[in-house]
Write a protein that holds these residues in place. Sequence first.
Motif, mmCIF file in Angstrom:
data_model
loop_
_atom_site.group_PDB
_atom_site.id
_atom_site.type_symbol
_atom_site.label_atom_id
_atom_site.label_comp_id
_atom_site.label_asym_id
_atom_site.label_seq_id
_atom_site.Cartn_x
_atom_site.Cartn_y
_atom_site.Cartn_z
ATOM 1 N N GLU A 30 16.780 45.146 73.857
ATOM 2 C CA GLU A 30 16.910 46.584 73.643
ATOM 3 C C GLU A 30 17.489 46.918 72.272
ATOM 4 N N ILE A 31 18.326 46.059 71.741
ATOM 5 C CA ILE A 31 18.914 46.305 70.424
ATOM 6 C C ILE A 31 17.846 46.212 69.341
ATOM 7 N N SER A 32 17.035 45.158 69.386
ATOM 8 C CA SER A 32 15.961 45.044 68.389
ATOM 9 C C SER A 32 14.937 46.157 68.577
ATOM 10 N N ALA A 33 14.704 46.573 69.814
ATOM 11 C CA ALA A 33 13.785 47.691 70.065
ATOM 12 C C ALA A 33 14.315 48.967 69.433
ATOM 13 N N THR A 34 15.610 49.190 69.553
ATOM 14 C CA THR A 34 16.215 50.391 68.960
ATOM 15 C C THR A 34 16.077 50.375 67.447
ATOM 16 N N PHE A 35 16.354 49.243 66.803
ATOM 17 C CA PHE A 35 16.236 49.160 65.351
ATOM 18 C C PHE A 35 14.795 49.364 64.901
ATOM 19 N N GLU A 36 13.845 48.714 65.570
ATOM 20 C CA GLU A 36 12.438 48.859 65.194
ATOM 21 C C GLU A 36 11.952 50.288 65.438
ATOM 22 N N LEU A 37 12.385 50.884 66.541
ATOM 23 C CA LEU A 37 12.011 52.265 66.830
ATOM 24 C C LEU A 37 12.543 53.208 65.769
ATOM 25 N N LEU A 38 13.788 53.009 65.363
ATOM 26 C CA LEU A 38 14.368 53.855 64.322
ATOM 27 C C LEU A 38 13.600 53.720 63.005
ATOM 28 N N LYS A 39 13.131 52.517 62.690
ATOM 29 C CA LYS A 39 12.345 52.321 61.472
ATOM 30 C C LYS A 39 11.024 53.095 61.538
ATOM 31 N N VAL A 40 10.343 53.029 62.678
ATOM 32 C CA VAL A 40 9.074 53.755 62.823
ATOM 33 C C VAL A 40 9.322 55.258 62.761
ATOM 34 N N LEU A 41 10.334 55.729 63.492
ATOM 35 C CA LEU A 41 10.640 57.157 63.475
ATOM 36 C C LEU A 41 11.015 57.636 62.085
ATOM 37 N N HIS A 42 11.791 56.839 61.375
ATOM 38 C CA HIS A 42 12.189 57.213 60.018
ATOM 39 C C HIS A 42 10.973 57.292 59.095
ATOM 40 N N HIS A 43 10.032 56.381 59.275
ATOM 41 C CA HIS A 43 8.820 56.373 58.445
ATOM 42 C C HIS A 43 8.028 57.676 58.604
ATOM 43 N N TYR A 44 7.950 58.194 59.820
ATOM 44 C CA TYR A 44 7.170 59.404 60.082
ATOM 45 C C TYR A 44 8.012 60.679 60.067
ATOM 46 N N ASN A 45 9.298 60.550 59.804
ATOM 47 C CA ASN A 45 10.218 61.675 59.849
ATOM 48 C C ASN A 45 9.892 62.765 58.826
ATOM 49 N N ASN A 46 9.401 62.391 57.669
ATOM 50 C CA ASN A 46 9.159 63.358 56.605
ATOM 51 C C ASN A 46 7.762 63.961 56.629
ATOM 52 N N GLN A 47 6.940 63.556 57.565
ATOM 53 C CA GLN A 47 5.589 64.103 57.639
ATOM 54 C C GLN A 47 5.597 65.415 58.403
ATOM 55 N N ASN A 48 4.627 66.246 58.092
ATOM 56 C CA ASN A 48 4.536 67.540 58.734
ATOM 57 C C ASN A 48 3.705 67.427 60.015
ATOM 58 N N ALA A 49 4.167 66.604 60.934
ATOM 59 C CA ALA A 49 3.478 66.373 62.196
ATOM 60 C C ALA A 49 4.495 65.868 63.212
ATOM 61 N N TRP A 50 4.105 65.928 64.466
ATOM 62 C CA TRP A 50 4.939 65.455 65.554
ATOM 63 C C TRP A 50 4.850 63.940 65.693
ATOM 64 N N ILE A 70 17.298 61.266 61.924
ATOM 65 C CA ILE A 70 15.957 61.454 62.473
ATOM 66 C C ILE A 70 15.857 62.902 62.927
ATOM 67 N N ASP A 71 14.838 63.605 62.439
ATOM 68 C CA ASP A 71 14.633 65.002 62.791
ATOM 69 C C ASP A 71 14.057 65.072 64.204
ATOM 70 N N THR A 72 14.898 65.394 65.166
ATOM 71 C CA THR A 72 14.459 65.424 66.560
ATOM 72 C C THR A 72 13.634 66.657 66.887
ATOM 73 N N THR A 73 13.552 67.607 65.963
ATOM 74 C CA THR A 73 12.696 68.771 66.202
ATOM 75 C C THR A 73 11.223 68.414 66.029
ATOM 76 N N LYS A 74 10.935 67.253 65.445
ATOM 77 C CA LYS A 74 9.561 66.781 65.285
ATOM 78 C C LYS A 74 9.237 65.639 66.236
ATOM 79 N N LEU A 75 10.102 65.405 67.197
ATOM 80 C CA LEU A 75 9.950 64.295 68.137
ATOM 81 C C LEU A 75 9.752 64.840 69.545
#
Length: 144
Positions: A30-50, A70-75
């Motif tokens: 779960e720890i590695s999943a959290t880190f990898e998930l945060l990386k993916v979310l961060h990558h798409y955080n600045n895009q104008n999409a959900w 992480i902008d949770t308004t886009k998640l």
Amino acid sequence: MLQPITLRTVKSYQQDKLSSSVNVIQIEDEISATFELLKVLHHYNNQNAWTLLIAPDHVPSKALLDSCSIDTTKLLVIRQKHLVNLEYVLNSALHNGNFAAVITWTDIVKDNQLANLSINLEQASAKLYCFTNNESSVELALAQ
């Protein structure tokens, strides 16, 4: 019409422009999943999409996401227990143009669903990421 899909085993930092592949991210716990998930979310955080997260119960909390900028308004998070028709949700999210990425786990998308994914990823506007801690899931999907 069923079309073959390409599966890539990646780490979340290995982003590319191929939309025709399912990006399988191998995790150990779960720890590695959290880190990898945060990386993916961060990558798409600045895009104008959900970003759609079809999530098991152990996903990071809103407080953790906020602390990592992480902008949770886009998640959009859909919990596994609230999901009625997984294939419809995946198909809609990948093709409607409002999502940059769709993230799920192999606990939710079963091996046969992943192997027989009947959506046309060539025309998908979003990237599909599937987290797995089961190496046989990746090998089974790649063999199909």
